[in-house]
Design an enzyme around this catalytic site. Structure first.
Site, PDB file in Angstrom:
ATOM      1  N   LEU A 138       0.839  -1.195   0.000  1.00 30.27           N
ATOM      2  CA  LEU A 138       0.000   0.000   0.000  1.00 30.27           C
ATOM      3  C   LEU A 138       0.878   1.250   0.000  1.00 30.27           C
ATOM      4  O   LEU A 138       1.965   1.264   0.583  1.00 30.27           O
ATOM      5  CB  LEU A 138      -0.886   0.038   1.245  1.00 30.27           C
ATOM      6  CG  LEU A 138      -2.044  -0.956   1.342  1.00 30.27           C
ATOM      7  CD1 LEU A 138      -2.811  -0.713   2.633  1.00 30.27           C
ATOM      8  CD2 LEU A 138      -2.983  -0.817   0.157  1.00 30.27           C
ATOM      9  N   LYS A 139       0.381   2.301  -0.644  1.00 27.51           N
ATOM     10  CA  LYS A 139       1.057   3.601  -0.589  1.00 27.51           C
ATOM     11  C   LYS A 139       0.258   4.500   0.350  1.00 27.51           C
ATOM     12  O   LYS A 139      -0.794   5.004   0.009  1.00 27.51           O
ATOM     13  CB  LYS A 139       1.121   4.236  -1.986  1.00 27.51           C
ATOM     14  CG  LYS A 139       1.760   5.626  -1.999  1.00 27.51           C
ATOM     15  CD  LYS A 139       3.227   5.553  -1.625  1.00 27.51           C
ATOM     16  CE  LYS A 139       3.878   6.938  -1.699  1.00 27.51           C
ATOM     17  NZ  LYS A 139       3.518   7.781  -0.526  1.00 27.51           N
ATOM     18  N   HIS A 140       0.759   4.638   1.595  1.00 26.05           N
ATOM     19  CA  HIS A 140       0.133   5.558   2.541  1.00 26.05           C
ATOM     20  C   HIS A 140       0.492   6.997   2.146  1.00 26.05           C
ATOM     21  O   HIS A 140       1.585   7.253   1.638  1.00 26.05           O
ATOM     22  CB  HIS A 140       0.611   5.277   3.964  1.00 26.05           C
ATOM     23  CG  HIS A 140       0.145   3.966   4.511  1.00 26.05           C
ATOM     24  ND1 HIS A 140      -0.836   3.851   5.470  1.00 26.05           N
ATOM     25  CD2 HIS A 140       0.517   2.688   4.212  1.00 26.05           C
ATOM     26  CE1 HIS A 140      -1.043   2.581   5.754  1.00 26.05           C
ATOM     27  NE2 HIS A 140      -0.228   1.848   5.007  1.00 26.05           N
ATOM     28  N   GLY A 144      -2.593   4.719  -3.552  1.00 26.14           N
ATOM     29  CA  GLY A 144      -2.329   3.732  -4.594  1.00 26.14           C
ATOM     30  C   GLY A 144      -1.526   2.561  -4.076  1.00 26.14           C
ATOM     31  O   GLY A 144      -1.491   2.273  -2.877  1.00 26.14           O
ATOM     32  N   GLU A 148       6.975   6.093   6.392  1.00 23.90           N
ATOM     33  CA  GLU A 148       5.991   7.037   5.873  1.00 23.90           C
ATOM     34  C   GLU A 148       5.329   7.678   7.088  1.00 23.90           C
ATOM     35  O   GLU A 148       4.713   6.987   7.903  1.00 23.90           O
ATOM     36  CB  GLU A 148       4.958   6.328   5.009  1.00 23.90           C
ATOM     37  CG  GLU A 148       4.072   7.254   4.208  1.00 23.90           C
ATOM     38  CD  GLU A 148       4.745   7.844   2.982  1.00 23.90           C
ATOM     39  OE1 GLU A 148       4.156   8.749   2.367  1.00 23.90           O
ATOM     40  OE2 GLU A 148       5.856   7.407   2.628  1.00 23.90           O
TER      41      GLU A 148
END
Length: 1088
Positions: A134-136, A310, A201
């Site tokens: 997952l893109k946090h 994304g 992140e």
């Protein structure tokens, strides 16, 4: 704040983002730094410093308790004078060690579709596994221990790193409870002892808005790096997860795809979801198609929300799956037993409303176990900056020193290459206050920050690495400790003893046996609901408020075109965004909404819009539950966006879907032919050649030309005006169109008028940072200096003609040839090339090359000092006069060579006209070699086996001849007219889900046999009972309970009702006629 020492900036176009603090931007040149009147006490390894502006009484105190020197001495050591007096010779050495580094930013040489294809190919052959995470939505935060430092993407010692340290400390409290303080100390010691850096992140509501304000403030570990004394080594994902579980740190959600079927299903699932996907739907789909799923410590929907930025997909070693299984067995999810005490991040920021107050309060709140000193934030405040000479000397002195070890040698090689190649990057130097006890006149301890301004720099550096594999990678978030010292001082270089914190480190990250090109394959997959908020709403605000609603509409329509958004989605978004523009402008008037808090207005608007209909809800993805952040936003007006994604007028092209490349130009609209070139590229001569021979383009539309040199007013509005008068004409825009601003005007013109446009460019190899080679520039200058009576007054009589050509040449600086052509294709669909130079030509004479390089150096010097001031003014007038004469003399002396290397104008004109004619008339133009798959990802609804209609009708008629019931049923029905298409549905998105549809992608376009076993019919419906066979020995199973082919529906009856025929048969309301033996028909698996 960190003491600003030096800033070396390589050439770049866009305004530089701020580095460490607001104070550093307020500079007065050529002044020695002064110490502030007051400074918090801080201790490092027994050293305590309390210093002030007039601190005659104050002293520095070493660990042995002996007072040794006044703050004035320390001030002298840390001043400009100490730097300027530090000279380098054969006895001067340097020791440089990487302190923090994140993954290199690898730019794929292949298109995204080629990357997908290669990933699938490697997995299919058992060579690799595809890993997806997952893109946090947050900011890069790196932590290397309380002495190693806390870092953001390109800076440290600011609100970003203070927030990061605070949030990381809270994560320990959540996980360890009463043991938190002890574990924090152990963690810091572990990182220091092993010289490690943990990258995360940082997701928070206090540092500005992304796609959705997170419900909680948290971090997710994205990389763990062993720095040692050499090249950084990154943990593999299984090792990263074991590290996180050992220390109870949050890890990301990860999926592994190790089979051809699973990886193809993944890409298909994303394509089906990219226009409407949220965290819940995306995670659910991936769970169903992945071979291995490792849930993250933080549930995205719970801590951040449904708006998902994304996914990131990358190639990892084939053994990753087994390695991951072993880690999951050995390291079960840790308990989360902690209770967080004290004020939260938002409460701390709300209670402290200045930047310095917030930083100090955050660092104090996190506690001494995790943050024993504040040196990186409050070591010494700088109010002035160094002069340019001092700035330049820092970098040059480092490069002149003798490297003390291998790591220093490699860092010098990297920095030297980047400076020689003039990469668009900056090298920043700061005093290292953690080493202040060792600071002397003969030894400087610094922190070096390598800040890359544009992504193309990574790409160019990668090309150098292919030619020189010994080069170290250029990392993102790149920081190093640097010590310059005199070797004859008797100082022995002390290298830290570092032992690997784990065994079995798999080289550098996940490479294994993969070739470098394959090991670095990565693709970022962004989702439209996130992009609506960030790119269309947030980044469009400046255009909306500065240029108005029409310009804003042009902007968002262009973005959707580049993204290849489906037509239906474009219509829906256009309606919503137009309403948003009216709403926000009426509320704010001419005062622009802040980008950092734009969701305060956008979220309520989206929530109300979504409530109107299910279609609106699907369009927006998720809205509501706004977190109000105005009262607790972090205060630092100098830092607008650490991550660098707030670029309102930049065209963003996501990894998928890929824009469609045009191959023809519609004849029912006009055409604008324009020239992204440089004076002397023969555009006016080409326009005259086309105009002199009507009909040469093979089209009956009138051809007009508008010469820029004859237009005194703004040129492009005149082109638009002329086009509107003759909308079906071919317009030759006879003016150089050198940059993105002009291209955007042309795009807007085409969007508003319906015209097409074709860029015509001189063909050239280009350089590493310019799409035109020096050979091409020499020819352009030679042509200009040989023309007379030019209507634009740029000819042999122009005293500063060379300067004008250099100015045009510099407008293209920052893009190599591939980037230049790719961007034009992405914007306009195709390009036409003007043959310019003979391919087999002698090299450019050295006198010509050196003259051009001298001119480029003089131009950069002049533009830095005087910006856009003409060369006839300023302090370099004499140098420009000398160079202009030298240029004329040199080109004249080499006139025979320059004439011989040019393609004749006749040949060039014929080739250009031939390409234009093919585009306009025949439609057989082949766009440049960019692999594009034309598709509409968001419209995938179901998977099915398509069957030939004629064979289906034959089966039914043959059955009617054998069975009177079928014959009676067919009486009066014209199947040949009503049955146009036949398919056996395998899975439907609404009924079975995206993953079910995506699971059939591996069989796409494959032939499959279908066994027809019977016919069921009622008064309103008829369908064939069918059973699909196998593809490559793998059985194809329909997700429907009763696989069938619908062949007839009565008036007003939907085809989907055919699935009820078995139940109707059981009730005696439908008839079943068995076909024995079954009849086999061959079909093809397709997506619809």
């Amino acid at each position: 704040m960190p003491h600003f020492l030096s800033l070396i900036t390589m050439p770049r176009k866009r305004k530089q983002r701020r580095g460490v603090s607001e104070e550093h931007r307020r500079v007065k040149k050529s002044k020695v730094h002064k110490l502030p009147a007051s400074l918090p006490s801080a201790s490092v390894s027994g050293f305590t410093a309390v210093v002030g502006l007039n601190s005659v009484d104050q002293t520095t105190k070493l660990g042995n308790g002996v007072q040794t020197e006044s703050a004035a001495v320390l001030s002298k050591v840390l001043s400009d004078e100490s730097l300027e007096s530090f000279t380098t010779d054969s006895s001067t050495s340097s020791l440089a060690q990487v302190r923090a580094a994140f993954y290199p930013k690898f730019e794929n040489e292949k298109s995204d579709q080629e990357v997908r294809k290669r990933m699938i190919e490697m997995v299919s052959k058992g060579l690799a596994t595809v890993e997806v995470s997952l893109k946090h939505s947050g900011s890069l935060f790196m932590y290397a221990g309380h002495e190693g430092g806390a870092y953001a993407k390109n800076s440290y010692g600011n609100i970003y790193t203070a927030v990061g340290v605070f949030v990381l400390g809270r994560m320990f409290c959540e996980a360890w409870g009463s043991q938190a303080s002890e574990k924090q100390s152990e963690f810091n010691q572990f990182l220091e002892r092993n010289r490690m850096c943990v990258s995360m992140e940082l997701v928070t509501a206090v540092l500005g808005d992304h796609g959705q304000r997170p419900r909680e403030d948290y971090v997710v570990v994205t990389a763990v790096t062993e720095l040692g004394n050499g090249k950084p080594k990154f943990y593999s994902t299984p090792d990263l997860i074991s590290f996180c579980r050992k220390w109870r740190l949050p890890s990301n959600h990860v999926w592994l795809f190790s089979t051809r079927k699973s990886v193809m299903s993944f890409f298909a699932a994303f394509d089906a979801l990219w226009e409407e996907g949220t965290a819940t739907t995306v995670c659910k789909a991936l769970e169903e198609v992945a071979d291995i799923s490792v849930p993250g410590s933080k549930d995205h929907t719970m801590v951040q929300g449904e708006i998902l930025e994304g996914l990131v997909a990358r190639i990892v070693s084939q053994g990753s799956s087994e390695h991951m299984k072993q880690v999951l067995r050995d390291y079960p999810p840790p308990p989360m037993e902690g209770v967080v005490l004290g004020s939260s991040l938002r409460e701390v920021c709300a209670a402290n409303r200045t930047g310095k107050q917030q930083i100090m309060a955050l660092l104090k709140s996190v506690g001494t176990s995790f943050c024993p000193n504040y040196l990186d934030w409050f070591g010494i405040e700088a109010s002035d900056s160094h002069s340019r000479n001092a700035d330049q000397s820092v970098l040059s002195k480092f490069l002149r020193t003798r490297p003390a070890d291998f790591s220093t040698t490699k860092l010098q090689d990297m920095v030297r290459l980047m400076t020689e190649k003039r990469y668009r990057a900056a090298f920043k130097f700061y005093h290292n206050f953690h080493k202040v006890g060792s600071a002397t006149n003969g030894s400087l301890h610094l922190k070096m920050v390598i800040c890359v301004h544009v992504d193309s720099t990574f790409k160019r550096y990668q090309k150098e690495m292919r030619d020189n594999p010994d080069l170290w990678p250029l990392y993102r978030g790149f920081f190093a400790d640097l010590n310059l010292y005199e070797s004859n001082m008797g100082r022995a270089v002390e290298l830290p003893t570092v032992t690997s914190s784990r065994s079995g480190l798999n080289g550098e990250s996940e490479k294994g046996d993969l070739a470098d090109e394959d090991a670095n394959l990565m693709i970022k997959l962004k989702l439209l609901p996130y992009m609506i908020r960030t790119f269309l709403i947030r980044n469009g605000l400046s255009i909306l408020f500065k240029k108005g609603g029409a310009a804003y509409k042009m902007y968002y329509m262009r973005q959707m075109k580049l993204w290849n958004t489906s037509a239906a989605k474009r219509r829906q978004l256009s309606k919503m965004l137009d309403e948003w523009a009216v709403y926000i402008c009426m509320k704010y008037g001419h005062k622009q909404l802040s980008l950092s808090t734009y969701l305060s207005e956008a979220e309520p608007f989206l929530e109300q819009y979504a409530k109107r209909s299910p279609k609106n809800q699907a369009l927006i993805g998720s809205a509501g539950g706004l977190v109000r952040n105005e009262d607790f936003m972090a205060i630092d007006e100098g830092i607008q966006d650490e991550e660098g994604d707030l670029e309102p007028e930049r065209d963003i092209i996501p990894s998928t879907p890929t824009p469609i490349v045009k191959e023809t130009i519609a004849k029912d609209h006009g055409l604008i032919v324009f020239f992204p070139g440089i004076p002397g590229c023969a555009k006016s001569a080409l326009c005259k050649e086309i105009l002199s021979s009507p009909g040469r383009l093979g089209d009956d539309r009138p051809v007009h030309s508008l010469m820029g040199d004859l237009i005194k007013a703004r040129y492009w509005p005149k082109v638009a005006q002329a086009y509107r008068k003759k909308p079906n004409s071919i317009m030759l825009a006879d003016k150089n169109a050198p940059n993105e601003e002009v291209w955007r005007q042309i795009e807007d013109m085409c969007l508003s008028t319906g015209a097409s446009s074709v860029p015509v460019i001189p063909d050239s190899e280009g350089t590493e940072s310019n799409p035109f080679s020096l050979d091409a520039l020499a020819v352009f200058m030679f042509r200009v200096l040989h023309r007379a009576n030019h209507p634009g007054n740029l000819d042999s009589s122009t005293p500063h003609a060379g300067y004008v050509l250099l100015k045009f040449y510099h407008l293209y600086e920052g893009k190599d040839r591939e980037e230049f052509e790719t961007e034009l294709i992405e914007r306009f669909g195709l390009i036409v090339k003007i043959p310019l130079l003979e391919p087999k030509r002698p090299p450019l004479p050295e006198t010509v090359r050196s003259t051009l390089e001298e001119g480029l150096s003089l131009y950069k010097l002049h533009s830095r000092e005087h910006r856009n001031l003409d060369s006839s003014k300023g302090q370099y007038i004499d140098k420009w006069t000398q160079w202009e004469k030298q240029l004329r003399d040199t080109l004249s002396a080499n006139s025979e060579y320059l004439n011989s290397i040019q393609v004749s104008f006749r040949v060039s004109a014929e080739k250009v006209i031939e390409q234009l004619k093919a585009i306009i008339a025949k439609g057989d133009h082949k766009a440049p070699s960019i692999s594009i798959i034309k598709r509409n990802p968001g419209a995938i609804v179901f998977a099915a086996v398509t069957l030939p209609v004629s064979e289906i009708i034959n089966v039914i008629h043959n059955l009617g001849r054998k069975d009177h019931r079928v014959e009676a049923f067919l009486r009066g029905k014209d199947l040949e007219s009503s049955l146009r298409k036949c398919h056996l549905t395998l899975a439907h998105r609404r009924k079975h889900g995206v993953a079910a549809v995506a699971s059939f992608v591996p069989f796409l376009n494959q032939k499959v046999s279908v066994a027809v076993r019977g016919l069921l019919f009622s008064k309103k419906l008829a369908a064939l009972e069918a059973d699909p066979g196998a593809v490559d020995e793998e059985k194809i199973n329909s997700k429907n309970e009763w696989p069938h082919v619908t062949v007839w529906c009565g008036e007003g009856v939907a085809a989907k009702e055919a699935s009820t025929l078995p139940q109707l048969g059981a009730q005696g309301k439908a008839t079943r006629v068995k076909i024995n033996p079954p009849i086999t028909i061959t079909g093809v698996v397709e997506l619809f």
